[in-house]
Design an enzyme around this catalytic site. Structure first.
Site: not given
Ligand SMILES: N[C@@H](CCC(=O)N[C@@H](CS)C(=O)NCC(=O)O)C(=O)O
Length: 282
Positions: A150, A226, A259
C-alpha cells in the site's frame, strides 16, 4: 553497535527476530525497525530485503502477520521492516489523522513546516537505514531488494526506481502507484511537499517509471476485492505507464483478495522467491 538498542528478540524458524531503536540523524529523533536474521546469517553475509509497511503500521505488522520468516529462512534472506514514520516528535497534530502524520510518513522528504524537521522518510530509507544495517548485520551490500504494501508499496517502487544501484529488485502488494492522482497521495503530498506539484513527480511511481525505467521485472500483486483499488491504488495507471515504456511488469490481479495481511500472507512466498532469484543472479 552504533547506538542501536535491542528492544526485544525472538527465535523464529531457526533464526532470530529483533526489534531495535536508534537515534536517527535523518529524522531527528528515535526510530524503530525490525530485523529477521535467518539461520544462515550466523555463518555468512546474506542478501537483505527491506519491507515498507502501509498506513497505520509500525515495524511490527509485517513481522507478525505476513509469514515471511519461513521463506527468508528457506532462501537465506535477511528481512528489515522499518517503522512508517517518525513518532513522538512533538509536532502539533501529528497523531490526529490515521492517513497523515504518525504512521503515514509516505516515504517522502518533507519540505514544508512543521513536518520537514522530522519527516524525512525517503532519505531515511535510502541512506541512513541501509548504512546502519550494513554496519550492524551480516549483509551483502551489493544484494539489496525492497518491497512493500500500500503506502509502503508506493515507497518501495519510488525508492527502487530512483535508486536502482542500491535496490536491485522490487515488488509490491497493493501499492499506491499514482499518489499524485489519489486522495491519500494528494493529502500527504500537499502538506509534506507543498502546493508546487512539480515536486510531487519525484515521488510518483507511474511518472518515475516513464522517466527512469527499471533494470528488471517488477512484481505486483493486487487483490480484486481490495476496497481501496479504484479510488486510491489506481493500479492500472502504473500498468499503462509500464506498457508505454516497455517496462517488464508482472502484475497479478488476485481474484477475491482484499487489502489485508491475509492477502499478503497468501502470496508472500512468491515475493521472497522473486527477490531471491533476482539477487542471486547478481
Ligand atoms: N484504518 C484504515 C485502514 C488502514 C489499513 O488498511 N492499513 C493497512 C495498510 S494501508 C494495514 O496494513 N493495516 C495494519 C494491519 O492490517 O496490520 C481504514 O479504516 O480503512
Amino acid at each position: 553497535m552504533n547506538n542501536l538498542k535491542l528492544i526485544s528478540e525472538y527465535q523464529s524458524f531457526g533464526g532470530k527476530l529483533g526489534f531495535y531503536s536508534h537515534p536517527s540523524s535523518t529524522c531527528n529523533g528515535e526510530m524503530r525497525f525490525a530485523v529477521y536474521q535467518p539461520p544462515q546469517a550466523a555463518e555468512k553475509p546474506l542478501p537483505v530485503l527491506y519491507f515498507l509497511s502501509g498506513l497505520t503500521c509500525t515495524e511490527e505488522n509485517f513481522m507478525a502477520k505476513a509469514g515471511a520468516q519461513r521463506y527468508a529462512a528457506e532462501y537465506g534472506l535477511i528481512l528489515v521492516a522499518p517503522d512508517t514514520s517518525p513518532r513522538n516528535t512533538g509536532i502539533a497534530g501529528e497523531d490526529d489523522e490515521w492517513d497523515f502524520g504518525t504512521g503515514a510518513g509516505f516515504y517522502v522528504d518533507a519540505t514544508e513546516k512543521p513536518w520537514r524537521s522530522h519527516y524525512q522518510m525517503y532519505s531515511y530509507i535510502v541512506q541512513e537505514l541501509p548504512a546502519l544495517i550494513a554496519a550492524n548485520f551480516p549483509i551483502q551490500p551489493e544484494k539489496q531488494g525492497i518491497f512493500g504494501h500500500s503506502m509502503g508499496g508506493h515507497g518501495a517502487l519510488v525508492c527502487a526506481l530512483r535508486n536502482p544501484h542500491i535496490f536491485k529488485s522490487v515488488s509490491a502488494f497493493a501499492p499506491i502507484v499514482a499518489p499524485i492522482g489519489c486522495p491519500w497521495g494528494q493529502k500527504a503530498f500537499s502538506r509534506y511537499l507543498g502546493n508546487n506539484q512539480a515536486s510531487w513527480l519525484a515521488y510518483d511511481a507511474s511518472e518515475l517509471v516513464k522517466q527512469l525505467g527499471y533494470h528488471s521485472q517488477i512484481l505486483i500483486d493486487q487483490g480484486t476485492s481490495d476496497k481501496f483499488l479504484t479510488e486510491q491504488l489506481l493500479t492500472d495507471v502504473f500498468a499503462q505507464a509500464c506498457k508505454a515504456v516497455n517496462q517488464p511488469l508482472n502484475l497479478r490481479y488476485q481474484a477475491g483478495y482484499d487489502h489485508s495481511y491475509y492477502f499478503i500472507a497468501s502470496f508472500i512466498a512468491d515475493h521472497l522467491r522473486h527477490h531471491a532469484i533476482s539477487l542471486e543472479k547478481l
